[in-house]
Design a protein around this motif. Structure first.
Motif, PDB file in Angstrom:
ATOM      1  N   GLU A  99      43.140  28.785  35.288  1.00 19.39           N
ATOM      2  CA  GLU A  99      41.611  29.467  36.124  1.00 19.39           C
ATOM      3  C   GLU A  99      42.412  31.249  35.701  1.00 19.39           C
ATOM      4  OE1 GLU A  99      38.447  30.144  37.533  1.00 19.39           O
ATOM      5  OE2 GLU A  99      39.491  27.946  36.656  1.00 19.39           O
ATOM      6  N   SER A 100      43.505  31.446  36.099  1.00 14.73           N
ATOM      7  CA  SER A 100      43.939  33.613  35.645  1.00 14.73           C
ATOM      8  C   SER A 100      43.264  33.447  33.928  1.00 14.73           C
ATOM      9  CB  SER A 100      45.410  33.201  36.089  1.00 14.73           C
ATOM     10  OG  SER A 100      45.826  34.682  35.459  1.00 14.73           O
ATOM     11  N   SER A 103      39.151  33.426  33.213  1.00 13.81           N
ATOM     12  CA  SER A 103      38.731  33.985  34.160  1.00 13.81           C
ATOM     13  C   SER A 103      38.986  35.400  34.063  1.00 13.81           C
ATOM     14  CB  SER A 103      38.791  33.812  35.766  1.00 13.81           C
ATOM     15  OG  SER A 103      40.304  34.108  36.245  1.00 13.81           O
ATOM     16  N   HIS A 104      40.181  35.877  32.986  1.00 14.01           N
ATOM     17  CA  HIS A 104      40.370  37.346  33.285  1.00 14.01           C
ATOM     18  C   HIS A 104      39.241  37.502  31.521  1.00 14.01           C
ATOM     19  CE1 HIS A 104      42.152  40.363  31.208  1.00 14.01           C
ATOM     20  NE2 HIS A 104      43.389  40.480  32.075  1.00 14.01           N
TER      21      HIS A 104
END
Length: 143
Positions: A99-100, A103-104
């Motif tokens: 997710e990190s 979504s960056h």
């Protein structure tokens, strides 16, 4: 067993049956540990002439932006050149890190690498990651 001795950061194995270099990260490294780890990865890839990599980073919790920039702009292109063909890296990631990453604001999908000497993609399932690498292998005659 001496608890002062750190566990190895990376475990490498070349799967000749799949033509895939598998690297499993044991823990979240400090950024200063990464150059030596990537040198080891380079040596293993050159030794086995492996252009298809499965990077199991499920035990990692974050990406260092400086390292990511170095990988994309220097290490991966140089490895593709050293290996004489396009490099493919499938990252196996845990849900939070996945997710990190996606979504960056700087995240780039696998399709955006079409004009690069390497391609990367992220997976949360090892079977899917291996299937992606195998699909890329069908195109390796062209690249």
């Amino acid at each position: 067993m001496n608890s002062d001795i750190p566990a190895p950061l990376l475990d490498f194995s070349y799967r000749a049956d799949l033509d895939i270099l598998v690297s499993r990260w044991a823990y979240q490294p400090d950024p200063h540990e990464l150059p030596a780890a990537y040198r080891q990865m380079c040596e293993a890839a050159v030794r086995d002439q492996a252009r298809f990599w499965l990077q199991d980073i499920r035990r990692r919790t974050l990406n260092d932006p400086g390292t990511t920039n170095w990988l994309l702009n220097k290490f991966f292109p140089e490895m593709a050149n050293r290996l004489g063909g396009r490099l493919y890296i499938a990252y196996l990631v845990g849900p939070a890190l996945h997710e990190s990453i996606v979504s960056h604001p700087g995240y780039v999908s696998a399709e955006a690498y079409d004009d690069k000497p390497f391609a990367t993609s992220f997976f949360n399932d090892e079977g899917a990651a291996i299937r992606w690498l195998q699909i890329q292998q069908t195109d390796k005659v062209r690249t």
